[in-house]
Design an enzyme around this catalytic site. Structure first.
Site, PDB file in Angstrom:
ATOM      1  N   ASP A   7       0.886  -1.168   0.000  1.00 43.49           N
ATOM      2  CA  ASP A   7       0.000   0.000   0.000  1.00 43.49           C
ATOM      3  C   ASP A   7       0.921   1.214   0.000  1.00 43.49           C
ATOM      4  O   ASP A   7       1.403   1.634   1.049  1.00 43.49           O
ATOM      5  CB  ASP A   7      -0.890  -0.019   1.246  1.00 43.49           C
ATOM      6  CG  ASP A   7      -1.852   1.159   1.281  1.00 43.49           C
ATOM      7  OD1 ASP A   7      -2.356   1.543   0.213  1.00 43.49           O
ATOM      8  OD2 ASP A   7      -2.082   1.702   2.377  1.00 43.49           O
ATOM      9  N   GLU A  68      -1.002  -1.183  -5.016  1.00 48.79           N
ATOM     10  CA  GLU A  68      -2.206  -0.396  -5.282  1.00 48.79           C
ATOM     11  C   GLU A  68      -1.966   0.538  -6.455  1.00 48.79           C
ATOM     12  O   GLU A  68      -0.957   1.239  -6.515  1.00 48.79           O
ATOM     13  CB  GLU A  68      -2.603   0.418  -4.050  1.00 48.79           C
ATOM     14  CG  GLU A  68      -3.905   1.184  -4.256  1.00 48.79           C
ATOM     15  CD  GLU A  68      -4.341   1.939  -3.016  1.00 48.79           C
ATOM     16  OE1 GLU A  68      -4.952   1.314  -2.140  1.00 48.79           O
ATOM     17  OE2 GLU A  68      -4.040   3.133  -2.926  1.00 48.79           O
ATOM     18  N   ASP A 141      -2.680   1.032   7.113  1.00 49.01           N
ATOM     19  CA  ASP A 141      -1.884   0.799   5.897  1.00 49.01           C
ATOM     20  C   ASP A 141      -1.455  -0.667   5.801  1.00 49.01           C
ATOM     21  O   ASP A 141      -1.377  -1.229   4.714  1.00 49.01           O
ATOM     22  CB  ASP A 141      -0.638   1.698   5.898  1.00 49.01           C
ATOM     23  CG  ASP A 141      -0.980   3.148   6.164  1.00 49.01           C
ATOM     24  OD1 ASP A 141      -1.219   3.885   5.200  1.00 49.01           O
ATOM     25  OD2 ASP A 141      -1.028   3.529   7.349  1.00 49.01           O
TER      26      ASP A 141
END
Length: 197
Positions: A7, A68, A141
């Site tokens: 992430d 991501e 996260d």
């Protein structure tokens, strides 16, 4: 298969590793974050993120990496940092010849919760259930990174098969430019002599 989910972010880059296969329960290997100080130079922060991800790659030895995919946000500065950290993760995986899956937040939410509009709390709750954890991974996260890893665990093999089955598109090259031809000038109308009727 073992997947490292990333992430991306400059202040906190979430990392999560899971083991598993389609049809079997996934298992948590490790989750955490790489932090960098907000006041440091961008180059130093990116190097710290790279060093952190590199250490995770060495320690956990994943078979694939899921990152991501950056999408547009109102805060351009945040998007830039996220994109830069994501690019670092992709490059480090490519150096090791690891396949990389890129997923939008909506794709990850849909894979983990069944809804592309789920909030962070719902994602964290489902990650906890799917991995059989006693509590939600912190910070958020890390939970998001685990969600990315789970998403790739379930979707990655199918996407790889689709890519392998699709014929490679031929690379088209533009035709060489040809100089434009000048069209002939229209003939000027004949002048009548003065006084002619």
């Amino acid at each position: 298969m073992r997947v490292l989910g990333v992430d991306p972010g400059l202040t906190r880059c979430g990392l999560g590793v899971v083991d598993g296969a389609l049809g079997s329960r996934a298992r948590l290997v490790e989750a955490g974050v790489v932090r960098t100080p907000a006041g440091a130079e961008v180059a130093d922060r990116l190097r710290a993120v790279a060093d952190g991800i590199d250490a995770w790659l060495d320690r956990t030895r994943p078979d694939a990496v899921a990152v991501e995919k950056v999408f547009s946000q109102a805060n351009v500065r945040t998007v830039m940092g996220t994109a830069q950290a994501g690019a670092v993760a992709i490059m480090l995986a490519a150096r090791r010849d690891l396949p990389v899956g890129l997923y939008t937040p909506s794709e990850v939410k849909a894979a983990v919760t069944g809804s592309g509009r789920a909030d962070k709390a719902q994602v964290g709750f489902m990650v906890t259930r799917l991995l059989g954890l006693a509590e939600v991974p912190r910070p958020a996260d890390a939970a998001d990174a685990l969600a990315l890893a789970l998403c790739h665990l379930w979707r990655g093999p199918a996407l790889a098969r689709l890519r392998a089955a699709a014929p490679a598109a031929p690379v088209s090259r533009p035709a060489p430019a040809t100089p434009a031809r000048r069209s002939p000038r229209p003939a000027a109308p004949a002048r009548r002599p003065a006084g002619a009727s």
